[in-house]
Each structure stands twice: as C-alpha cells, then as structure tokens.
Scaffold this active site. Structure first.
Site, PDB file in Angstrom:
ATOM      1  N   GLY A  44       0.778  -1.244   0.002  1.00 60.69           N
ATOM      2  CA  GLY A  44       0.029   0.159   0.091  1.00 60.69           C
ATOM      3  C   GLY A  44       0.696   1.162  -0.169  1.00 60.69           C
ATOM      4  O   GLY A  44       1.965   1.414   0.604  1.00 60.69           O
ATOM      5  N   ARG A  48       1.418  -4.993  -5.730  1.00 63.70           N
ATOM      6  CA  ARG A  48       1.444  -6.309  -5.222  1.00 63.70           C
ATOM      7  C   ARG A  48       1.817  -7.286  -6.188  1.00 63.70           C
ATOM      8  O   ARG A  48       1.335  -7.216  -7.404  1.00 63.70           O
ATOM      9  CB  ARG A  48       0.064  -6.761  -4.719  1.00 63.70           C
ATOM     10  N   ASP A  95       4.461  -4.971   6.325  1.00 66.05           N
ATOM     11  CA  ASP A  95       5.152  -6.163   7.085  1.00 66.05           C
ATOM     12  C   ASP A  95       5.197  -7.281   5.975  1.00 66.05           C
ATOM     13  O   ASP A  95       5.927  -8.232   5.885  1.00 66.05           O
ATOM     14  CB  ASP A  95       4.337  -6.395   8.158  1.00 66.05           C
ATOM     15  N   THR A 141       3.484   2.607   6.059  1.00 64.34           N
ATOM     16  CA  THR A 141       1.976   2.233   5.759  1.00 64.34           C
ATOM     17  C   THR A 141       0.969   3.373   6.719  1.00 64.34           C
ATOM     18  O   THR A 141       1.491   3.379   7.806  1.00 64.34           O
ATOM     19  CB  THR A 141       1.769   0.872   6.376  1.00 64.34           C
ATOM     20  N   ASP A 175      -1.482   2.648   8.119  1.00 62.47           N
ATOM     21  CA  ASP A 175      -2.290   1.910   9.186  1.00 62.47           C
ATOM     22  C   ASP A 175      -1.404   1.738  10.344  1.00 62.47           C
ATOM     23  O   ASP A 175      -1.953   1.555  11.503  1.00 62.47           O
ATOM     24  CB  ASP A 175      -2.476   0.248   8.810  1.00 62.47           C
ATOM     25  N   ASP A 196       0.488  -0.391  11.229  1.00 55.93           N
ATOM     26  CA  ASP A 196       0.477  -1.560  12.191  1.00 55.93           C
ATOM     27  C   ASP A 196       1.674  -2.427  12.171  1.00 55.93           C
ATOM     28  O   ASP A 196       1.558  -3.776  12.197  1.00 55.93           O
ATOM     29  CB  ASP A 196      -0.701  -2.341  11.529  1.00 55.93           C
ATOM     30  N   ARG A 248      -8.491  -2.151   8.828  1.00 54.60           N
ATOM     31  CA  ARG A 248      -9.413  -3.573   8.602  1.00 54.60           C
ATOM     32  C   ARG A 248      -9.203  -4.273   9.770  1.00 54.60           C
ATOM     33  O   ARG A 248     -10.054  -4.901  10.247  1.00 54.60           O
ATOM     34  CB  ARG A 248      -9.033  -4.353   7.314  1.00 54.60           C
TER      35      ARG A 248
END
Ligand code: ADP
Length: 326
Positions: free
Chosen positions: A14, A75, A106, A129, A131, A133, A175
């Site tokens: 992403g 991707r 990751d 990212t 996110d 995360d 998500r």
C-alpha cells in the site's frame, strides 16, 4: 564501512505519504557515501521484470513534499514463489547490485527477508504504511499524515454536526487495526472510537450516546475503523438508529482520501532519518533489519519483528479516549 557498491530501492504494498521523502533520502545518502543507486519501478513486480534505472541526486528533485510514490508500487503474487524470486535476483545480479532497500509494510518485509536469506543479499526495510500496524516501530511513514487528514475532515464534519444536533459516524481505514481511529478519534474529540481490537457492543455505544445527550452534548462523532466487529459505519449507524434516535444520524466514509496529500513535517523527517539509516546500516555490513522509530530515536530492528508479532494498541491512549469523552 563494507564494500557494498550498488544499492537498489523499491516501494511495495500500500502506498503512503512520505514514501517519496524516503526514496529521496535513500538516493541522496547513497550518493553521499559514493555508492551507486538504482530505482526499481512498481515494487517486486518491476524487480522481476527488470524495470530498474540508475538514479542520481537530481532524479529526486522536488519530491520531498509529494504524496504517493514516484517509484510506483504494486502487489506481486509472483514474488511469493521461488521461481519469481530467482528471476528477481538475476535482475539484480546482472547489474552487480548487492544491497536492497524495501520501503513498505510487513508483507513486503516478509518477502524481503526470505529473498535475502535465499540469495545472501543485504536487505533493509523502511516501514511505511498509513495503518501504522508494523510491530517493532512506534511510527510508520504515512501514519501521521493520514491521521492529520482524518482530523481535518472530522473538524469540518463537526461544524455541520454542531449546527444541526447531529450524530455522525465517520469510517476510517483500519481493516485489522484501530491505530488511525484511536489517534484521530482522540484528536477530534470523538464520543466513542470503535476499533477491531476492542469490543464495544451497540448497547454500550447507545448508553454512551444517551449519557452524552443528557449531558447536553449538541453533537456527537463516533469514529469507526472499517474492521470494527459490529460492521462499518453504515451498519453501525443502522443498528444504533433502531435503538436510539435523539439525534439526526449521518454517515461519512473517508476512504482513499486518507492515502493522499502532502506528507506532514513529522513524516518527512522520519522518512529522511530512516532513509539515511537504511543506507548507513547496509554500508556498515548489516542486513535483515528495518529502521524502527522508538522513543524518538531510529534504531535497527530485526525484520522478523514486523511480520511475526502483532502490534498492540497504546493502552494509555485507549484510557485517555474514554476519560475525555464524558
Ligand atoms: P504490505 O507490504 O503493505 O504489507 P502486502 O502484504 O500486500 O503489502 O505485500 C506486498 C508484496 O510483498 C506482496 O504482493 C508480495 O509480492 C510480497 N510478499 C508479501 N508476503 C510475502 C511472503 N510471505 N513471501 C514472499 N513475498 C511476499
């Protein structure tokens, strides 16, 4: 410093604002240390296809403040296969490239680590990212920008909510994790933050809203991470409406707005620190690390941490959000 002569870099997974600042830092640090540097376009897909070009200091002019990634991202299912990675390695080997910097999340790091072990290539990861995360680093590039975009949108929503006694459900990205929701929810004064990691039932939410109404709250904002277990903002608003209707209820889904925009000062600075750190780490002979940010400093953290551990929410922030929403 070791005898690494050529470094390549790519952005993968992403996209995140600040990736360009990291690209610039890797390119300039490589040149500064007299190392040739190559840009791989479109992530691992471009690596397999040999979409690789040598870069110079001037190739990265005027990208520091731009969102997205000039190297583009992708991707690549093929890179998950041994065959794909063999092709990827032959593209590097034929150019004499012996170091690789991967800017991504990751998943990209898991791929980079396997690749490094298979072919003895030196790799470094730069966490990026929105996110946030990635375990092992307090911040990933892009998270600060995305949270600021969300806060600025919620501030605008608050203006209209206040004018009409409205209840807004604002859905943000996340998500599997609630990092964007938690930070932006605190910064925008949300009455409740619904996150995948925390179970808040519709009944509990309704009780909070009733209490807020009794306490003369004239508007309320509920921030909902898209992976919330009661559904996204639309489903949640519907479930709440069935039990409670003191407010007029509205829903806003922020979506891909959160991925764009100029990176914040914070993201530009950590991207610059991480880019230089990645190059210095490789030139010092290190491999299999990511440039992690902890307690205000950048250090080298094993890549495994990013994909074998789950990053936990900051419990103190969860508590603060509850205390301040009364
Ligand atoms: P992110 O890096 O943002 O977490 P992804 O999880 O989609 O994004 O990973 C990006 C790319 O990294 C994948 O498309 C794939 O090419 C590569 N990748 C991810 N996991 C692995 C893995 N276990 N083995 C090899 N390559 C992987």
């Amino acid at each position: 410093m070791n005898d690494l002569k050529k470094i390549a870099l790519l952005t993968s997974g992403g996209d995140a604002p600040g990736m360009n600042a990291a690209v610039r830092a890797v390119v300039r640090a490589s040149v500064y240390y007299n190392t040739e540097v190559f840009g791989i376009y479109e992530g691992y897909k471009g690596l397999i296809e040999g979409n690789i070009r040598q870069l110079s200091v001037r190739s990265v002019n005027n990208i520091l403040g731009n969102g997205g990634t000039v190297l583009r991202s992708s991707r690549s299912p093929e890179f998950r296969t041994e065959e794909g990675r063999k092709k990827a390695y032959s593209e590097l080997k034929s150019r004499g490239i012996d170091g690789l910097v991967v800017i991504g999340g990751d998943g990209s790091f898991a791929g980079a680590h396997i690749f490094s072990k298979e072919f003895g290539l030196q790799v470094a990861g730069i966490p990026a990212t929105i996110d946030n995360d990635i375990a092992g680093t307090d911040y990933s590039i892009g998270y600060d920008t995305a949270s600021n975009v969300v806060v600025s949108c919620i501030d605008k929503i608050r203006d209209t909510a206040l004018s009409h006694n409205r209840l807004f459900f604002v859905e943000v990205m996340g998500r599997d994790t609630g990092f964007i929701a938690l930070r932006s929810g605190i910064a925008s004064g949300a009455i409740c933050i619904m996150m995948p990691e925390r179970k808040t039932s519709v009944e509990e939410l309704v009780a909070l809203l009733r209490k807020g109404y009794r306490n003369k709250k004239s508007s309320s904002i509920v921030v909902v991470a898209e992976g919330n277990e009661n559904g996204g903002a639309y489903e949640l608003a519907k479930s709440v409406r069935e039990k409670y209707n003191d407010y007029e209820t509205k829903v806003t889904i922020l979506g891909h707005l959160q991925r764009g925009g100029d990176p914040t000062c914070f993201d530009r600075v950590i991207a610059s620190e991480m880019g230089v750190g990645a190059v210095e780490g490789l030139l010092n002979g290190n491999s299999g690390f990511m440039t992690a940010y902890q307690c205000g400093k950048i250090h080298e953290e094993p890549l495994e941490t990013s994909y074998t551990q789950k990053k936990q929410l900051n419990e103190n922030l969860v508590k603060i959000a509850q205390i301040l929403s009364i």
